[in-house]
Design a protein around this motif. Sequence first.
Motif, mmCIF file in Angstrom:
data_model
loop_
_atom_site.group_PDB
_atom_site.id
_atom_site.type_symbol
_atom_site.label_atom_id
_atom_site.label_comp_id
_atom_site.label_asym_id
_atom_site.label_seq_id
_atom_site.Cartn_x
_atom_site.Cartn_y
_atom_site.Cartn_z
ATOM 1 N N ALA A 15 0.836 -1.203 0.000
ATOM 2 C CA ALA A 15 0.000 0.000 0.000
ATOM 3 C C ALA A 15 0.867 1.248 0.000
ATOM 4 O O ALA A 15 0.561 2.236 -0.679
ATOM 5 C CB ALA A 15 -0.938 -0.007 1.196
ATOM 6 N N ASN B 295 -10.002 -8.656 -5.446
ATOM 7 C CA ASN B 295 -9.674 -7.874 -4.259
ATOM 8 C C ASN B 295 -9.596 -6.385 -4.562
ATOM 9 O O ASN B 295 -10.067 -5.549 -3.775
ATOM 10 C CB ASN B 295 -8.356 -8.358 -3.645
ATOM 11 N N SER B 296 -9.009 -6.022 -5.698
ATOM 12 C CA SER B 296 -8.966 -4.609 -6.053
ATOM 13 C C SER B 296 -10.361 -4.082 -6.382
ATOM 14 O O SER B 296 -10.688 -2.931 -6.079
ATOM 15 C CB SER B 296 -7.998 -4.370 -7.219
ATOM 16 N N PHE C 241 -12.535 -2.549 -3.620
ATOM 17 C CA PHE C 241 -12.316 -1.168 -3.192
ATOM 18 C C PHE C 241 -12.588 -0.155 -4.307
ATOM 19 O O PHE C 241 -12.249 1.020 -4.162
ATOM 20 C CB PHE C 241 -10.874 -1.027 -2.667
ATOM 21 N N VAL D 93 -11.880 4.392 -2.250
ATOM 22 C CA VAL D 93 -10.569 4.835 -1.761
ATOM 23 C C VAL D 93 -10.441 6.343 -1.933
ATOM 24 O O VAL D 93 -10.625 6.867 -3.035
ATOM 25 C CB VAL D 93 -9.424 4.128 -2.520
ATOM 26 N N ILE E 282 -11.074 3.579 3.004
ATOM 27 C CA ILE E 282 -9.636 3.601 2.782
ATOM 28 C C ILE E 282 -9.177 5.019 2.465
ATOM 29 O O ILE E 282 -9.753 5.689 1.600
ATOM 30 C CB ILE E 282 -9.231 2.696 1.594
ATOM 31 N N VAL F 128 -7.090 2.955 7.361
ATOM 32 C CA VAL F 128 -8.347 2.231 7.172
ATOM 33 C C VAL F 128 -9.305 2.632 8.289
ATOM 34 O O VAL F 128 -8.906 2.709 9.454
ATOM 35 C CB VAL F 128 -8.116 0.708 7.209
ATOM 36 N N ASP G 41 -10.589 -5.096 5.934
ATOM 37 C CA ASP G 41 -10.279 -4.136 4.873
ATOM 38 C C ASP G 41 -8.773 -3.918 4.754
ATOM 39 O O ASP G 41 -8.232 -3.833 3.645
ATOM 40 C CB ASP G 41 -10.971 -2.799 5.137
ATOM 41 N N PHE H 161 -6.970 -4.873 1.324
ATOM 42 C CA PHE H 161 -6.401 -3.781 0.544
ATOM 43 C C PHE H 161 -4.905 -4.015 0.328
ATOM 44 O O PHE H 161 -4.396 -3.803 -0.786
ATOM 45 C CB PHE H 161 -6.630 -2.429 1.220
ATOM 46 N N CYS I 44 -3.070 -4.454 -3.282
ATOM 47 C CA CYS I 44 -1.902 -3.660 -3.673
ATOM 48 C C CYS I 44 -0.727 -4.553 -4.041
ATOM 49 O O CYS I 44 0.012 -4.257 -4.996
ATOM 50 C CB CYS I 44 -1.503 -2.711 -2.543
#
Length: 255
Positions: A119, A136-137, A140, A144, A171, A181, A192, A196, A200
Amino acid sequence: MNKLAERSDLDPHLNLSHWQQRTELACAFRWAARLGMHESIANHFSVAVSADGREFLINPYGTHFSRIKASDLLLVNADDPTSLDRPDAPDITAWALHSALHRNQPQARCILHTHSKYATALACLADSRLPPIEQNSMRFFERVAIDEGFDGMGLGDEAERVSRLLGDKPILLMGNHGLLVAASSIAQAFDDLYYFERACETYITALSTGLPLRITSDEIARKTAQQWLDYPGFADKHFAALLKILDQDEPDYCH
């Protein structure tokens, strides 16, 4: 879960209320260390215990995440700077940043701030957006906030500035700095944080190949993000599993 009755060595003047929150936050610290998302004795986690968010638990300065116990956590007030005068005071940037956040974002009950590897790498890029390249991306997508105005360590005016950037996002990617977070519970915040950082890691790894990225459409990314939000009990079950592992492997965390 409450081990308070077993402790005969605690200072009787310590405020050890909010034991469930203490135990869960101690678990979050231990797992952040296990997963390599900590940094020396820096970084800080907090959880609000009052309705307005101004009273919160936070880690003392100088204690490694891997050693934090429930009884170590400090009960402080966002409006009381004398918290920094106590011998076990929190880090000065921790107190400033989390106090500002809990005052200005009362819906953010748990706040986790780390300099986790991937991150933070994303926070160093001129374009710090996380594209929807995998599940996963996509979790979010449009969730963000990116801070592009870094102005030194999180003290004074900088803490206040940062605290107003979060809005309704879970985020805050802090450009030139790291990750923050915020969530309604410790379990949700840690889930989260975990996902996240995983997202990343995948993105930075994919970039390192130098090959074109397979980026989904906004429509698919938005659909997948909603599916994550609707997934039944995921964060709570994830965190319950982490608690069970620590109960067996590191039972002192809840002392």
